[in-house]
Scaffold this active site. Sequence first.
Site, PDB file in Angstrom:
ATOM      1  N   GLY A  90      -7.579  -8.987   6.254  1.00 15.07           N
ATOM      2  CA  GLY A  90      -8.126  -9.255   7.579  1.00 15.07           C
ATOM      3  C   GLY A  90      -7.106  -9.301   8.687  1.00 15.07           C
ATOM      4  N   TYR A 134       5.572 -34.611 -21.993  1.00 16.42           N
ATOM      5  CA  TYR A 134       4.178 -34.174 -22.030  1.00 16.42           C
ATOM      6  C   TYR A 134       3.508 -34.323 -20.665  1.00 16.42           C
ATOM      7  CZ  TYR A 134       2.839 -39.108 -22.068  1.00 16.42           C
ATOM      8  OH  TYR A 134       2.663 -40.418 -21.728  1.00 16.42           O
ATOM      9  N   ARG A 159      -3.978 -48.087 -21.589  1.00 17.48           N
ATOM     10  CA  ARG A 159      -3.514 -48.840 -20.434  1.00 17.48           C
ATOM     11  C   ARG A 159      -4.286 -50.144 -20.318  1.00 17.48           C
ATOM     12  NH1 ARG A 159      -4.398 -46.269 -14.692  1.00 17.48           N
ATOM     13  NH2 ARG A 159      -6.519 -47.006 -15.049  1.00 17.48           N
ATOM     14  N   ARG A 165      -8.247 -45.326 -19.942  1.00 17.05           N
ATOM     15  CA  ARG A 165      -8.480 -46.340 -18.904  1.00 17.05           C
ATOM     16  C   ARG A 165      -9.449 -47.351 -19.500  1.00 17.05           C
ATOM     17  NH1 ARG A 165      -8.290 -41.401 -15.459  1.00 17.05           N
ATOM     18  NH2 ARG A 165      -6.964 -41.795 -13.660  1.00 17.05           N
ATOM     19  N   LYS A 225       0.830  -1.207   0.000  1.00 16.00           N
ATOM     20  CA  LYS A 225       0.000   0.000   0.000  1.00 16.00           C
ATOM     21  C   LYS A 225       0.865   1.256   0.000  1.00 16.00           C
ATOM     22  CE  LYS A 225      -3.877  -0.319   2.215  1.00 16.00           C
ATOM     23  NZ  LYS A 225      -4.209  -0.975   3.448  1.00 16.00           N
ATOM     24  N   HIS A 269     -13.255 -41.607  -7.084  1.00 15.80           N
ATOM     25  CA  HIS A 269     -13.806 -42.072  -8.349  1.00 15.80           C
ATOM     26  C   HIS A 269     -14.697 -41.015  -8.976  1.00 15.80           C
ATOM     27  CE1 HIS A 269     -16.822 -44.188 -10.820  1.00 15.80           C
ATOM     28  NE2 HIS A 269     -15.746 -44.814 -11.263  1.00 15.80           N
ATOM     29  N   ARG A 301      -5.196  -0.250  -7.450  1.00 17.62           N
ATOM     30  CA  ARG A 301      -4.601  -1.592  -7.453  1.00 17.62           C
ATOM     31  C   ARG A 301      -5.080  -2.311  -8.708  1.00 17.62           C
ATOM     32  NH1 ARG A 301      -8.163  -3.555  -2.299  1.00 17.62           N
ATOM     33  NH2 ARG A 301     -10.137  -2.946  -3.173  1.00 17.62           N
ATOM     34  N   ARG A 332      -3.138   2.820   8.894  1.00 19.37           N
ATOM     35  CA  ARG A 332      -3.411   1.496   8.305  1.00 19.37           C
ATOM     36  C   ARG A 332      -2.146   0.652   8.267  1.00 19.37           C
ATOM     37  NH1 ARG A 332      -6.531   4.929   4.564  1.00 19.37           N
ATOM     38  NH2 ARG A 332      -8.652   4.126   4.453  1.00 19.37           N
ATOM     39  N   ASP A 358      -1.719 -42.917  -7.833  1.00 21.93           N
ATOM     40  CA  ASP A 358      -1.288 -44.051  -7.010  1.00 21.93           C
ATOM     41  C   ASP A 358       0.037 -43.759  -6.317  1.00 21.93           C
ATOM     42  OD1 ASP A 358      -3.081 -46.293  -6.872  1.00 21.93           O
ATOM     43  OD2 ASP A 358      -2.964 -46.343  -9.057  1.00 21.93           O
ATOM     44  N   MET A 377      -5.391  -6.784  10.001  1.00 12.62           N
ATOM     45  CA  MET A 377      -5.562  -5.698  10.970  1.00 12.62           C
ATOM     46  C   MET A 377      -6.529  -4.679  10.401  1.00 12.62           C
ATOM     47  SD  MET A 377      -3.677  -3.250  13.148  1.00 12.62           S
ATOM     48  CE  MET A 377      -4.219  -1.561  13.218  1.00 12.62           C
ATOM     49  N   GLU A 435       4.013 -45.754 -10.946  1.00 15.24           N
ATOM     50  CA  GLU A 435       3.038 -45.330  -9.938  1.00 15.24           C
ATOM     51  C   GLU A 435       3.213 -46.064  -8.615  1.00 15.24           C
ATOM     52  OE1 GLU A 435      -0.944 -46.088 -11.343  1.00 15.24           O
ATOM     53  OE2 GLU A 435      -0.358 -47.928 -12.363  1.00 15.24           O
ATOM     54  N   THR A 487       0.638 -40.381 -10.854  1.00 19.75           N
ATOM     55  CA  THR A 487       0.869 -39.744  -9.555  1.00 19.75           C
ATOM     56  C   THR A 487      -0.307 -39.883  -8.595  1.00 19.75           C
ATOM     57  OG1 THR A 487       0.354 -37.723 -10.739  1.00 19.75           O
ATOM     58  CG2 THR A 487       2.660 -38.099 -10.203  1.00 19.75           C
ATOM     59  N   CYS A 542       0.277 -38.856 -16.158  1.00 22.23           N
ATOM     60  CA  CYS A 542      -1.147 -38.994 -16.475  1.00 22.23           C
ATOM     61  C   CYS A 542      -2.008 -39.024 -15.214  1.00 22.23           C
ATOM     62  CB  CYS A 542      -1.394 -40.221 -17.339  1.00 22.23           C
ATOM     63  SG  CYS A 542      -1.015 -41.765 -16.504  1.00 22.23           S
ATOM     64  N   SER A 569       5.082 -43.281 -17.919  1.00 20.75           N
ATOM     65  CA  SER A 569       4.051 -42.285 -17.617  1.00 20.75           C
ATOM     66  C   SER A 569       3.818 -42.321 -16.117  1.00 20.75           C
ATOM     67  CB  SER A 569       2.766 -42.607 -18.378  1.00 20.75           C
ATOM     68  OG  SER A 569       1.785 -41.662 -18.043  1.00 20.75           O
TER      69      SER A 569
HETATM   70  C1  PEP Z   1      -2.581 -42.846 -11.413  1.00 21.22           C
HETATM   71  O1  PEP Z   1      -2.482 -43.692 -10.537  1.00 21.22           O
HETATM   72  O2  PEP Z   1      -2.053 -41.714 -11.337  1.00 21.22           O
HETATM   73  C2  PEP Z   1      -3.356 -43.124 -12.614  1.00 21.22           C
HETATM   74  C3  PEP Z   1      -3.384 -42.275 -13.623  1.00 21.22           C
HETATM   75  O3  PEP Z   1      -4.101 -44.256 -12.615  1.00 21.22           O
HETATM   76  P1  PEP Z   1      -5.507 -44.436 -11.886  1.00 21.22           P
HETATM   77  O4  PEP Z   1      -5.942 -43.069 -11.396  1.00 21.22           O
HETATM   78  O5  PEP Z   1      -6.436 -44.976 -12.895  1.00 21.22           O
HETATM   79  O6  PEP Z   1      -5.186 -45.384 -10.811  1.00 21.22           O
HETATM   80 MG    MG Z   2      -3.035 -45.736 -10.978  1.00 20.70          MG
END
Ligand code: PEP
Ligand code: MG
Length: 909
Positions: free
Chosen positions: A112, A885, A652, A596, A32, A490, A376, A103, A803, A114, A779, A801, A865, A798
């Site tokens: 928030g 990618y 997969r 999948r 400020k 899910h 601002r 201020r 799992d 002060m 994974e 992430t 993925c 791939s």
């Molecule tokens: C994962 O595990 O990141 C993945 C892409 O597979 P799934 O979510 O189907 O287990």
């Molecule tokens: Mg998985």
Amino acid sequence: MEILEKVKTRVYKFGNKTADGNSKMKNLLGGKGANLAEMSSLGIPVPPGFTITTEVCTEYNTLGKENVVELIKDELEESIANIETLMGSKFGDKTNPLLVSVRSGARVSMPGMMDTVLNLGINDEVVQGLAKKTNNEQFAWDSYRRFIQMYGGVVLGMKPASKEDIDPFEEIMEHLKHKRGIKLDTEFSVQDLKDLVYDFKEAVKKRTGHNFPTDPWDQLWGAIIAVFNSWNGDRAVYYRTMHGYPADWGTAVNVQAMVYGNMGENSGTGVCFTRDAGTGENVFNGEYLINAQGEDVVAGVRTPQQITHLGSQRWAELAKIEEEDRLKNYPSLEELMPSIFEELNTYQDVLEKHYRDMQDMEFTIQDGKLWILQTRNGKRTGAAMVKIAMDLLKEGMIDEKETLLRIEPNKLDELLHPIFDPDALKRSQVIAQGLPASPGAATGKIVFFADEAAKFKNSILVRIETSPEDLEGMNIAKGILTARGGMTSHAAVVARGMGKCCVSGAGALKINYKTRTLTVDGHEYHEGDWISLNGSTGNIFEGKVATMEPELSGEFAELMTLTDKYGQMKVRTNADTPKDAKVARNFGAQGIGLTRTEHMFFEVDRIKAMREMILADTVKGRKQALEDLLPMQRSDFEGIFEAMEGLAVTIRLLDPPLHEFVPHQLATQKELAEDMHISLQAVKNKVAELEEFNPMLGHRGCRLGNTYPEITEMQTRAIIEAALNLKARGIKSKPEIMIPLVGTVKEFEAQEQIIRRTADVIFEERNDSIDYLVGTMIEVPRAALMADLIAEKADFFSFGTNDLTQMTFGYSRDDVGKFLPVYYEKGILKVDPFEVLDKEGVGQLVRLGTDRGRSSKPNLKIGICGEHGGEPSSIEFCYNLGMDYVSCSPYRVPIARLVSAQAAIKSTM
Ligand code: PEP
Ligand code: MG
């Protein structure tokens, strides 16, 4: 030493078109203070004042009050004298008083942290002088009343006594209002205000044991020290810790001359924007009120008027107000005070050009003189964000790289999904909140069972949690709401893939399938009742809220073209159907990173064959059922390859535990027994046999393909034959077969052998061949550790992430919603690791897996993925690791393209 210390400047003055500081000094002057200094130097009339630096706050924390007062006393007095000269009034004077505002202002905005203290410097004598000077007793006593209230709360700790109590000053006011039979603060008479001031001071004395400070200098020191103390207050410490801001940053203190918009018909106050914050249109706009204070515009006590003539006409049209009425009662500032408007118009132009962005400004007109209180960068909608950035580029104000960096990735989401009509939203009531699992807006009637989703034209599927069996119903429903599950549950994953609005993990919902009721806070909702979901905020509304389709403006397309000029890392999509693949292609996906295959097995005509395959006791029986599935899978893959027109498609092999596919309800079990000519008991036995303690760590992934090689054979055959069929039709395809859940090299090798052997057989049968790759998901933590050995065999990696996060943290991705809220509250976790990749921990495995993989195969193709492939900070992390990618759900493809470009630009800066 002491002399040296004193030499340093600790108080920076601004006002009268000059300033000691500038906008680059945010660390020292706070955001400020730095902006006020900058505006003053630009010749913008800001009320004169000064900023006590953030360093003084740090000194206060080590040296204490006495020493700090000693350190800055001279500079402070000199700075007050400077304001006095510029304003032609005197601090504490009984006839011509100067009042100031105090201020806080850290280097980053900490909302928030002060509150502000306004009208400081007033007492029983000064108030008389102020009344005489302004010829407005009401105004003077109201200012005094407000000051005691603010100072009492912020500096003297006059807070509600307990959680159930209200503010002590509010209580006194409520009491008086009741006695006088009035409703609003503005209805107090001068005598009422005088009584309030008296009662307020008595309340302070009673609570604190001290008289309310009457000396303006005591008041000023009290407020400054209170700002410094607020830096270490509970709220600030919590906020700082949450954002990782160090304690030694400190906060600055801004002291400024008060200016008043409520001094009569020649005064006023307003807020304005240099462009339209809703649409991005390049039109100056805003609202103002004559004879009012800042809060009045926001609070909506009176109808604010429009600043520009054009804005005023547009507004009157919408409000159905005749021109004559408009001119008389709601004139624009442009019409009412043309020269003030011209001046304001000049400043808005200067400030926008200077900051090279849309500005949100506050101003006050005091007795015919315009003051700018704040500027601002303005908040804006996703649509306005894109339009403004592209317009600024065309106007030559910013270059292409800056344009891309100006776009907030997650805000693009707003442009890609149906949205609620903002007017309808205002009239709607939020009944609960869950996780914003999949963005968009959905409104429909409650259904509790997936197979009943089609019961209403527009339905919202409400479940405790969803399972793969619910897929079709989820597809039919307009939106999905679950009481359990996290961001990668899910429901969340599937909904995002479908681009369907979903709110998950709304713990406050009590769902009773038996009575078909949903209870929230004691209120019961039944099947067929309307509810609405905002998948971008997690808000759940009662009733029907109108939605509208988003428009993908021309600027959006232009922006996307620009991302491709700078982005280096490719963006693929996670898509299981030709329809999803087409959506993703339209958004610019450069391939499929994950199909999948299991999702295809849940459709009505396939689940039966799938169940027969699972229930078969012999290899022969399994093969027979698989043969039924083969043509269906093959045609699925043909559809997907065709939609992707020769781009790489990663498919997969079957991943989930078989238990997910078998029927759990008695009626369906009976049906299956009849179809297969076996006993109900046999079905029940098989279902029981498949049950596992930890299905996510159980018989799934490549463990299935290695125990039932015929599944891998069938899927390979479907993929290869689909590609060959397309080849025969002159359509190219690039299949990449991916093995899930690999943890050891041998697991990979065993699957690879089956795949290659099956492909060779088909090539021989057809006397034709195609190129294909065989790679693996990384994974399981062990796979990342063994990546150098696995890479010797695999064509690509791939990172899964989802799992990998689950197994590294040891948090079940489907149950994390149960304890996440507590973990946030306690500061144990800041974000959901299933949403934002944990770079520190799980990220180490991703880095290690990438480096080790490339150490044995330098050109190894690597992607991600897991759901993180669509999350901005995770995408940037992947770029910095050198991935080829990222793959994300179709509706996040534009976001990933943008982040890919941003990451490339940032790496060169
Ligand atoms: C994962 O595990 O990141 C993945 C892409 O597979 P799934 O979510 O189907 O287990
Ligand atoms: Mg998985």
